[in-house]
Design a protein around this motif. Structure first.
Motif, PDB file in Angstrom:
ATOM      1  N   ALA A   1       0.830  -1.203   0.000  1.00  0.00           N
ATOM      2  CA  ALA A   1       0.000   0.000   0.000  1.00  0.00           C
ATOM      3  C   ALA A   1       0.862   1.251   0.000  1.00  0.00           C
ATOM      4  N   TYR A   2       1.971   1.221   0.738  1.00  0.00           N
ATOM      5  CA  TYR A   2       2.886   2.367   0.755  1.00  0.00           C
ATOM      6  C   TYR A   2       3.527   2.561  -0.619  1.00  0.00           C
ATOM      7  N   GLN A   3       3.946   1.476  -1.233  1.00  0.00           N
ATOM      8  CA  GLN A   3       4.590   1.575  -2.543  1.00  0.00           C
ATOM      9  C   GLN A   3       3.631   2.146  -3.587  1.00  0.00           C
ATOM     10  N   GLU A   4       2.337   1.840  -3.441  1.00  0.00           N
ATOM     11  CA  GLU A   4       1.338   2.292  -4.407  1.00  0.00           C
ATOM     12  C   GLU A   4       0.588   3.538  -3.937  1.00  0.00           C
ATOM     13  N   ASN A   5       1.008   4.080  -2.778  1.00  0.00           N
ATOM     14  CA  ASN A   5       0.366   5.266  -2.203  1.00  0.00           C
ATOM     15  C   ASN A   5      -1.144   5.055  -2.023  1.00  0.00           C
ATOM     16  N   ARG A   6      -1.506   3.917  -1.453  1.00  0.00           N
ATOM     17  CA  ARG A   6      -2.922   3.565  -1.271  1.00  0.00           C
ATOM     18  C   ARG A   6      -3.256   3.281   0.196  1.00  0.00           C
ATOM     19  N   GLN A   7      -2.456   3.816   1.095  1.00  0.00           N
ATOM     20  CA  GLN A   7      -2.662   3.497   2.521  1.00  0.00           C
ATOM     21  C   GLN A   7      -4.076   3.812   2.983  1.00  0.00           C
ATOM     22  N   ALA A   8      -4.641   4.896   2.490  1.00  0.00           N
ATOM     23  CA  ALA A   8      -5.960   5.329   2.956  1.00  0.00           C
ATOM     24  C   ALA A   8      -7.077   4.386   2.502  1.00  0.00           C
ATOM     25  N   GLU A   9      -6.793   3.541   1.549  1.00  0.00           N
ATOM     26  CA  GLU A   9      -7.823   2.624   1.043  1.00  0.00           C
ATOM     27  C   GLU A   9      -7.990   1.382   1.911  1.00  0.00           C
ATOM     28  N   PHE A  10      -7.070   1.185   2.841  1.00  0.00           N
ATOM     29  CA  PHE A  10      -7.087  -0.045   3.646  1.00  0.00           C
ATOM     30  C   PHE A  10      -7.062   0.282   5.139  1.00  0.00           C
ATOM     31  N   PRO A  11      -7.701  -0.553   5.944  1.00  0.00           N
ATOM     32  CA  PRO A  11      -8.431  -1.750   5.544  1.00  0.00           C
ATOM     33  C   PRO A  11      -9.802  -1.432   4.965  1.00  0.00           C
ATOM     34  N   VAL A  12     -10.321  -2.333   4.159  1.00  0.00           N
ATOM     35  CA  VAL A  12     -11.689  -2.214   3.657  1.00  0.00           C
ATOM     36  C   VAL A  12     -12.631  -2.636   4.781  1.00  0.00           C
ATOM     37  N   LYS A  13     -13.575  -1.761   5.097  1.00  0.00           N
ATOM     38  CA  LYS A  13     -14.472  -2.060   6.218  1.00  0.00           C
ATOM     39  C   LYS A  13     -15.836  -1.450   5.955  1.00  0.00           C
ATOM     40  N   SER A  14     -16.859  -2.292   5.931  1.00  0.00           N
ATOM     41  CA  SER A  14     -18.221  -1.794   5.755  1.00  0.00           C
ATOM     42  C   SER A  14     -18.659  -1.058   7.008  1.00  0.00           C
ATOM     43  N   LYS A  15     -19.587  -0.142   6.835  1.00  0.00           N
ATOM     44  CA  LYS A  15     -20.026   0.686   7.954  1.00  0.00           C
ATOM     45  C   LYS A  15     -20.758  -0.142   8.994  1.00  0.00           C
ATOM     46  N   LYS A  16     -20.409   0.146  10.243  1.00  0.00           N
ATOM     47  CA  LYS A  16     -21.040  -0.553  11.361  1.00  0.00           C
ATOM     48  C   LYS A  16     -22.439   0.002  11.597  1.00  0.00           C
ATOM     49  N   GLN A  17     -23.371  -0.885  11.930  1.00  0.00           N
ATOM     50  CA  GLN A  17     -24.729  -0.449  12.212  1.00  0.00           C
ATOM     51  C   GLN A  17     -24.747   0.423  13.463  1.00  0.00           C
ATOM     52  N   LYS A  18     -25.472   1.537  13.380  1.00  0.00           N
ATOM     53  CA  LYS A  18     -25.521   2.465  14.509  1.00  0.00           C
ATOM     54  C   LYS A  18     -26.263   1.839  15.691  1.00  0.00           C
ATOM     55  N   PRO A  19     -25.836   2.171  16.921  1.00  0.00           N
ATOM     56  CA  PRO A  19     -26.547   1.647  18.096  1.00  0.00           C
ATOM     57  C   PRO A  19     -27.990   2.151  18.126  1.00  0.00           C
ATOM     58  N   LYS A  20     -28.866   1.327  18.650  1.00  0.00           N
ATOM     59  CA  LYS A  20     -30.270   1.704  18.790  1.00  0.00           C
ATOM     60  C   LYS A  20     -30.436   2.629  19.991  1.00  0.00           C
ATOM     61  N   ASP A  21     -31.189   3.716  19.814  1.00  0.00           N
ATOM     62  CA  ASP A  21     -31.458   4.654  20.900  1.00  0.00           C
ATOM     63  C   ASP A  21     -32.576   4.122  21.797  1.00  0.00           C
ATOM     64  N   VAL A  22     -32.312   4.111  23.107  1.00  0.00           N
ATOM     65  CA  VAL A  22     -33.296   3.693  24.093  1.00  0.00           C
ATOM     66  C   VAL A  22     -33.399   4.796  25.144  1.00  0.00           C
ATOM     67  N   TYR A  23     -34.624   5.105  25.576  1.00  0.00           N
ATOM     68  CA  TYR A  23     -34.858   6.252  26.452  1.00  0.00           C
ATOM     69  C   TYR A  23     -35.420   5.794  27.800  1.00  0.00           C
ATOM     70  N   TYR A  24     -34.875   6.387  28.869  1.00  0.00           N
ATOM     71  CA  TYR A  24     -35.274   6.020  30.222  1.00  0.00           C
ATOM     72  C   TYR A  24     -35.460   7.266  31.088  1.00  0.00           C
ATOM     73  N   VAL A  25     -36.241   7.086  32.139  1.00  0.00           N
ATOM     74  CA  VAL A  25     -36.181   7.980  33.293  1.00  0.00           C
ATOM     75  C   VAL A  25     -35.593   7.170  34.435  1.00  0.00           C
ATOM     76  N   ALA A  26     -34.788   7.812  35.243  1.00  0.00           N
ATOM     77  CA  ALA A  26     -34.204   7.175  36.419  1.00  0.00           C
ATOM     78  C   ALA A  26     -34.726   7.881  37.659  1.00  0.00           C
TER      79      ALA A  26
END
Length: 383
Positions: free
Chosen positions: A219-244
Motif C-alpha cells: 500500500a505504501y509503494q502504491e500510495n494507497r494506505q488510505a484505502e485499507f483496511p476495507v471495512k463496511s459501515k457498522k450499524q448504529k446503536p439503537k437509541d433507548v430512552y429512560y427515566v431514572a
C-alpha cells in the motif's frame, strides 16, 4: 483476490521477520503483563484489552492481579468481589467468562493453564485471537493472533481488499499471517504487530515515514494506505430512552435495584429505571427545566406527579437533575435523572442503602454517571 504473500520468497520472509523483530526489541512497550510468559497474566491482560485502551487497562490489571493472583483465587472469588474489581471496565460478561474459564481450568486441567491451542480455545470466552495471543506469547506456539490492529497492518502490507467487518474474511488474514509469522519468535512477532498497529499503522494518518516495514508494504509503494483496511459501515446503536428515579426515604437512604441475573448489566445495581418513548423523553426535557429550581426546596414539588413510576408513592421534585448518555456496542442509552422522596414503602424489589455504603456495591458506568449527577446537585445545593 490477489494474494501478495504467495509471491514472497523464503529469503524475503526472513528479511521481513528480522527487520520487524529488531524494531520490536528496540521499541516495544513496557507493559506489566510482558514481564514474563505467565499464561495467566497474559490471559487476563488480553481479555481486559478487548474494547479497552491500554492506558486504562494498566491500573485495572495491577488491582486484579493483587486481588486474584492465581487461577485458583479467581475461580473461588465471590462474584460481587470480582465485579467490583472490574467495575468501570465495562463489558462485564468478560469478567464472568474469566471466572467460568478459571473454574474449567481447576476442574478439567488440574489447576494448570492448558498448553495447546485446542485446549485453550475450549475455555469460556476465548476465541481465535486470544488463543493465538496466549499460545504464542506464553508457549511459543506458531499461532497468529489476529485482531483489528493486525488486520489493518496486514491489509496494507498486501493490499488485501477483503472486508474486515465480515467474519469470513478472517481466513484470508490467517493465511497471510501464517506465511509471514516468525517460527522461532511467534509471541514477539504477534506483539510487534499489535504495537505497530496501535502506534504507527493507525486507522487514519499512519506514520509511514517511521514504519519499520515500510519497504515491504504494498500500500505504501502504491500510495494507497488510505484505502485499507476495507471495512463496511457498522450499524448504529439503537437509541433507548429512560427515566431514572433517585428515591430517598426518611432515613436518608437511597433505593437501589439489582438487574436480573442474565442480559445487559446482569446483577449490577442501579437507581430504578423505566423505559419511555422518544416523544415523552422530549416532553419531559421541556417540562422540567434542569436549572429552574433548587433541589431540596419545599416549593419544588411537582404539582402533577410525572407519569413514570406511577405505581409508587413518591413525591417527585419538579426538576431534572441531569441527563446521562451511555453507549453500549448495540444500544445508546438516554437517561433523564429525577429525584423523589418516598411517601410509603416501595412495592418494587430492591434495597435501601446509605450513600456511604455505595462503595460496597457494583455500579456499572451508567450508574456511576447518574450518581455523579446526583452528587453534583447536592454540592450545588450546599453552596
Amino acid at each position: 483476490m490477489s494474494k501478495g504473500w504467495e509471491n514472497w520468497t523464503a529469503s524475503e520472509v526472513e528479511d521481513f521477520q528480522a527487520d520487524f523483530l529488531m524494531w520490536y526489541q528496540q521499541e516495544k512497550r513496557n507493559l506489566p503483563w510482558r514481564y514474563n510468559q505467565d499464561p495467566y497474566r497474559i490471559w487476563i491482560s488480553e481479555i481486559m484489552l478487548q474494547q479497552t485502551r491500554v492506558d486504562t487497562v494498566i491500573d485495572y490489571f495491577y488491582r486484579f492481579m493483587e486481588e486474584f493472583p492465581t487461577i485458583q483465587d479467581l475461580a473461588k472469588a465471590p462474584e460481587d468481589k470480582l465485579l467490583k474489581v472490574w467495575e468501570g471496565l465495562g463489558y462485564y460478561s468478560r469478567a464472568r467468562n474469566l471466572q467460568a474459564a478459571a473454574k474449567q481450568i481447576m476442574e478439567d486441567f488440574e489447576g494448570e493453564f492448558p498448553t495447546t491451542v485446542e485446549d485453550i480455545r475450549s475455555l469460556k470466552g476465548i476465541g481465535p485471537y486470544t488463543a493465538g495471543a496466549i499460545s504464542s506469547i506464553a508457549f511459543e506456539i506458531t499461532e497468529p493472533a489476529i485482531d483489528g490492529n493486525v488486520m489493518r497492518v496486514v491489509s496494507r502490507l498486501f493490499c488485501i481488499e477483503a472486508d474486515i467487518a465480515k467474519a469470513s474474511s478472517r481466513t484470508i488474514f490467517d493465511e497471510a499471517m501464517r506465511k509471514i509469522i516468525s517460527q522461532t519468535q511467534p509471541g514477539d512477532f504477534n506483539q510487534a504487530m499489535m504495537d505497530l498497529g496501535s502506534s504507527i499503522c493507525t486507522p487514519t494518518n499512519p506514520q509511514c515515514e517511521v514504519c519499520p516495514i515500510q519497504q515491504y508494504c504494498q500500500a505504501y509503494q502504491e500510495n494507497r494506505q488510505a484505502e485499507f483496511p476495507v471495512k463496511s459501515k457498522k450499524q448504529k446503536p439503537k437509541d433507548v430512552y429512560y427515566v431514572a428515579g433517585i428515591i430517598e426515604n426518611q432515613q436518608q437512604e437511597i433505593f437501589l435495584k439489582k438487574r436480573s441475573e442474565t442480559g445487559l448489566l446482569a446483577n449490577m445495581w442501579l437507581f430504578p429505571l423505566e423505559e419511555i418513548n422518544a416523544a415523552r423523553y422530549t416532553e419531559l426535557q421541556e417540562q422540567y427545566d434542569p436549572a429552574a429550581w433548587d433541589l431540596f426546596s419545599s416549593s419544588n414539588v411537582a404539582e402533577d406527579s410525572p407519569d413514570f413510576f406511577s405505581d409508587q408513592e413518591v413525591i417527585w421534585q419538579k426538576k431534572i437533575l441531569g441527563e446521562v448518555k451511555h453507549v453500549f456496542s448495540h444500544l445508546r442509552w438516554h437517561i433523564l435523572v429525577f429525584y423523589g422522596r418516598s411517601a410509603a414503602p416501595l412495592t418494587i424489589d430492591g434495597r435501601w442503602v446509605k450513600p456511604d455504603d455505595f462503595p460496597g456495591y457494583v455500579f456499572p458506568k451508567p450508574q456511576q454517571k447518574m450518581l455523579e449527577v446526583f452528587e453534583n446537585n447536592l454540592a450545588d445545593d450546599k453552596d
